[in-house]
Design a protein around this motif. Structure first.
Motif, PDB file in Angstrom:
ATOM      1  N   PRO A  21       0.800  -1.228   0.000  1.00 34.15           N
ATOM      2  CA  PRO A  21       0.000   0.000   0.000  1.00 34.15           C
ATOM      3  C   PRO A  21       0.834   1.279   0.000  1.00 34.15           C
ATOM      4  O   PRO A  21       0.457   2.267  -0.638  1.00 34.15           O
ATOM      5  CB  PRO A  21      -0.833  -0.107   1.278  1.00 34.15           C
ATOM      6  N   VAL A  22       1.948   1.291   0.727  1.00 26.57           N
ATOM      7  CA  VAL A  22       2.755   2.509   0.793  1.00 26.57           C
ATOM      8  C   VAL A  22       3.270   2.889  -0.592  1.00 26.57           C
ATOM      9  O   VAL A  22       3.252   4.069  -0.987  1.00 26.57           O
ATOM     10  CB  VAL A  22       3.920   2.335   1.785  1.00 26.57           C
ATOM     11  N   ALA A  23       3.708   1.919  -1.359  1.00 21.12           N
ATOM     12  CA  ALA A  23       4.195   2.184  -2.716  1.00 21.12           C
ATOM     13  C   ALA A  23       3.077   2.719  -3.602  1.00 21.12           C
ATOM     14  O   ALA A  23       3.302   3.587  -4.465  1.00 21.12           O
ATOM     15  CB  ALA A  23       4.784   0.917  -3.316  1.00 21.12           C
ATOM     16  N   ILE A  24       1.857   2.227  -3.406  1.00 21.22           N
ATOM     17  CA  ILE A  24       0.722   2.722  -4.186  1.00 21.22           C
ATOM     18  C   ILE A  24       0.443   4.184  -3.838  1.00 21.22           C
ATOM     19  O   ILE A  24       0.152   5.007  -4.714  1.00 21.22           O
ATOM     20  CB  ILE A  24      -0.520   1.843  -3.942  1.00 21.22           C
ATOM     21  N   TRP A  25       0.575   4.525  -2.563  1.00 19.77           N
ATOM     22  CA  TRP A  25       0.377   5.914  -2.156  1.00 19.77           C
ATOM     23  C   TRP A  25       1.475   6.818  -2.708  1.00 19.77           C
ATOM     24  O   TRP A  25       1.234   7.991  -2.988  1.00 19.77           O
ATOM     25  CB  TRP A  25       0.289   6.013  -0.633  1.00 19.77           C
ATOM     26  N   ILE A  26       2.672   6.294  -2.861  1.00 16.51           N
ATOM     27  CA  ILE A  26       3.745   7.070  -3.491  1.00 16.51           C
ATOM     28  C   ILE A  26       3.340   7.434  -4.926  1.00 16.51           C
ATOM     29  O   ILE A  26       3.605   8.543  -5.406  1.00 16.51           O
ATOM     30  CB  ILE A  26       5.079   6.292  -3.467  1.00 16.51           C
ATOM     31  N   ALA A  27       2.684   6.500  -5.608  1.00 15.56           N
ATOM     32  CA  ALA A  27       2.198   6.779  -6.963  1.00 15.56           C
ATOM     33  C   ALA A  27       1.164   7.900  -6.953  1.00 15.56           C
ATOM     34  O   ALA A  27       1.182   8.795  -7.811  1.00 15.56           O
ATOM     35  CB  ALA A  27       1.603   5.508  -7.570  1.00 15.56           C
ATOM     36  N   LEU A  28       0.249   7.874  -5.986  1.00 15.20           N
ATOM     37  CA  LEU A  28      -0.736   8.948  -5.865  1.00 15.20           C
ATOM     38  C   LEU A  28      -0.057  10.292  -5.628  1.00 15.20           C
ATOM     39  O   LEU A  28      -0.408  11.310  -6.244  1.00 15.20           O
ATOM     40  CB  LEU A  28      -1.707   8.657  -4.719  1.00 15.20           C
ATOM     41  N   ILE A  29       0.912  10.292  -4.727  1.00 14.42           N
ATOM     42  CA  ILE A  29       1.635  11.528  -4.413  1.00 14.42           C
ATOM     43  C   ILE A  29       2.351  12.053  -5.654  1.00 14.42           C
ATOM     44  O   ILE A  29       2.348  13.261  -5.935  1.00 14.42           O
ATOM     45  CB  ILE A  29       2.638  11.281  -3.266  1.00 14.42           C
ATOM     46  N   ALA A  30       2.963  11.150  -6.422  1.00 12.72           N
ATOM     47  CA  ALA A  30       3.670  11.557  -7.645  1.00 12.72           C
ATOM     48  C   ALA A  30       2.715  12.226  -8.627  1.00 12.72           C
ATOM     49  O   ALA A  30       3.010  13.296  -9.191  1.00 12.72           O
ATOM     50  CB  ALA A  30       4.339  10.342  -8.288  1.00 12.72           C
ATOM     51  N   GLY A  31       1.541  11.620  -8.837  1.00 14.26           N
ATOM     52  CA  GLY A  31       0.576  12.187  -9.765  1.00 14.26           C
ATOM     53  C   GLY A  31       0.081  13.553  -9.328  1.00 14.26           C
ATOM     54  O   GLY A  31       0.015  14.501 -10.130  1.00 14.26           O
ATOM     55  N   LEU A  32      -0.261  13.689  -8.047  1.00 13.93           N
ATOM     56  CA  LEU A  32      -0.762  14.966  -7.547  1.00 13.93           C
ATOM     57  C   LEU A  32       0.330  16.034  -7.544  1.00 13.93           C
ATOM     58  O   LEU A  32       0.061  17.212  -7.801  1.00 13.93           O
ATOM     59  CB  LEU A  32      -1.325  14.785  -6.136  1.00 13.93           C
ATOM     60  N   THR A  33       1.557  15.642  -7.236  1.00 11.74           N
ATOM     61  CA  THR A  33       2.658  16.607  -7.220  1.00 11.74           C
ATOM     62  C   THR A  33       2.937  17.137  -8.622  1.00 11.74           C
ATOM     63  O   THR A  33       3.123  18.347  -8.813  1.00 11.74           O
ATOM     64  CB  THR A  33       3.927  15.964  -6.634  1.00 11.74           C
ATOM     65  N   VAL A  34       2.958  16.247  -9.599  1.00  8.31           N
ATOM     66  CA  VAL A  34       3.156  16.689 -10.987  1.00  8.31           C
ATOM     67  C   VAL A  34       2.015  17.610 -11.410  1.00  8.31           C
ATOM     68  O   VAL A  34       2.238  18.648 -12.049  1.00  8.31           O
ATOM     69  CB  VAL A  34       3.266  15.473 -11.930  1.00  8.31           C
ATOM     70  N   THR A  35       0.797  17.256 -11.041  1.00  8.94           N
ATOM     71  CA  THR A  35      -0.354  18.105 -11.362  1.00  8.94           C
ATOM     72  C   THR A  35      -0.204  19.482 -10.739  1.00  8.94           C
ATOM     73  O   THR A  35      -0.447  20.510 -11.394  1.00  8.94           O
ATOM     74  CB  THR A  35      -1.660  17.458 -10.865  1.00  8.94           C
TER      75      THR A  35
END
Length: 469
Positions: A420-434
């Motif tokens: 789950p932590v790695a999946i949340w890193i993906a969410l953070i990456a997407g929102l940060t780029v946005t």
């Protein structure tokens, strides 16, 4: 000597204006979240089947609701520009056309929801749940004309900078929804026990009550008189509809892209196990609740930016945009600080399961970073909408969420099984780029508008000087 638009005093005043506008909208957002929370809790007391029907049906409902919401959100910047320019009666034209559009959207949404039970059966949803879900969706669908008409009036009022009636309508909706659930779901006051279908009926009634409250206020308040909102019957006008749709369809696509990302991530979490899903739900529930505040700042920022541009004050519009972005980021930074200090206590509020508690705490830690990026991106989106800039931001959102975040989440969760932590890193990456893309877009767009205005002023001054010579 008057204060320069970029002075500290002006910055403080702009931030204060956004906060005043946002206050009632925060209540509105929390009330709507409270309606969803009440539906879930009250359905849970009826049993697993009713809860599943409300959960599955609610997910389908949210897809069509967000689409209509996104389209009608365009009303706010259109009205704000007209208001800032002093074109009072244009607000009435936009509202009347938006009401036509709202009913067309309601018909499309109603038709789409009729086919959901067939889709659920085709993908293998429990046969015992499908009929209940269909009944729930059929009942709640009768609220579509009311809620979409309410949204048309809500965003019109937002564009004028009057947000308090929206809060009143939300309060009425919350009370009616909870009371209606108690009566219709549980069979009180002599009514039959309708379960999940009763939940849908109560929601539909609440939506019509929100519309009625807003309509009563708008028709009775003298503040709306100069806008000629009810001047007379008016057939659909394509030129105005085109303006709303041109802005609204990209907004709807952006909203659906973000909602789809979170739905997709929830499904990926589901492949990891029940504990992982529960931990994810705790973290995302806290983040979603806190998000209601910057979401209100987002709407207020759109209003202030749009009205300033309508008055042809691009410097003030730029200041309003940065003030809104700053407020969104500051609030989410404060929320992140609360998580840093109290994440164990927050996790224990949701669960006392010794296996789930450490996971929930670790995901709440990830939510600290997640929230700041989420706040900045929603603030920038609101500022850009004030500039009537929706198409390029839509492409940025879709690209960040579906070309970066979702593939990363899928790889981490399904392919590599990184947890789950790695999946949340993906969410953070997407929102940060946005957040980076949208804030950069706003900086360039607002600076370009200010520079163009300055060039225009210089040209006028030169022309006046030449004429005087």
């Amino acid at each position: 000597m008057p204060a320069h638009p970029d002075s500290r005093h002006r910055k403080f005043g702009e931030a204060l204006a956004i906060l005043r506008l946002a206050g009632p909208l925060v209540f509105n957002n929390l009330a709507l979240a409270g309606m969803n929370f009440a539906d879930t809790v009250m359905a849970g007391r009826l049993g697993t089947r009713d809860l599943a029907a409300v959960a599955v049906g609610g997910s389908a409902w949210m897809v069509v609701f967000l689409c209509g919401l996104g389209v009608l959100m365009a009303v706010s910047p259109v009205v704000a520009h007209a208001y800032g320019a002093g074109r009072w009666e244009d607000a009435g034209v936009v509202l009347r056309q938006a009401l036509w559009l709202s009913q067309a959207l309601a018909v499309l949404a109603f038709t789409a929801l009729l086919g959901v039970p067939l889709l659920l059966a085709a993908i293998g949803i429990d046969p015992e749940v499908v009929p209940l879900t269909g009944g729930y969706l059929f009942a709640i669908s009768f609220g579509l004309p009311g809620i979409f008409a309410f949204l048309a009036m809500r965003f019109m009022s937002e564009g004028l900078g009057w947000t308090r009636p929206i809060m009143y309508a939300a309060a009425v909706g919350l009370v009616v929804n909870v009371f209606g659930n108690w009566v219709l779901m549980y069979g009180n006051l002599g009514f039959p026990r309708l379960g999940a279908v009763g939940c849908g009926m109560a929601s539909a009634i609440a939506m019509w009550c929100m519309f009625a409250t807003m309509l009563f206020y708008v028709r009775r308040s003298p503040r709306y008189a100069r806008f000629a909102l009810w001047r007379g019957f008016e057939w659909p006008r394509w030129s105005t509809q085109r303006d709303i749709l041109g802005l609204g369809l990209p907004i709807a696509a952006s909203v659906e892209a973000e909602a789809g990302l979170f739905a997709g991530v929830a499904l990926i979490m589901g492949t990891l196990g029940a504990t992982q899903v529960a931990g994810h739900q705790i973290a995302i529930n806290y983040a979603a609740t806190m998000f209601m505040v910057p979401l209100a700042f987002h709407s207020a920022t759109t209003i202030r930016v749009g009205q300033a541009l309508g008055r042809d004050e691009p410097v003030l519009a730029r200041l309003a945009g940065w003030s809104g972005i700053g407020l969104c980021g500051a609030f989410m930074l404060l929320s992140a600080l609360v998580l840093l200090l109290f994440r164990e206590h927050i996790a224990s509020f949701y669960t006392n399961d010794p296996e789930l508690l450490p996971l929930a705490t670790s995901l709440l830690t990830m939510a600290m970073i997640f929230q700041v990026s989420d706040g900045l991106q929603v603030g920038a989106a609101g500022a850009l909408r004030g500039f009537k800039d929706t198409r390029v931001p839509m492409l940025m959102n879709v690209g960040s969420y579906w070309l970066i975040a979702f593939p990363m989440a899928w790889y981490a969760g399904v392919h590599a099984r990184l947890g789950p932590v790695a999946i949340w890193i993906a969410l953070i990456a997407g929102l940060t780029v946005t957040a980076i893309l949208l804030t950069t877009r706003f900086a360039r767009l607002s600076n370009r508008r200010v520079a163009a205005a300055a060039t225009h002023q210089d040209a006028l001054a030169g022309g006046a000087g030449g004429a005087a010579g």
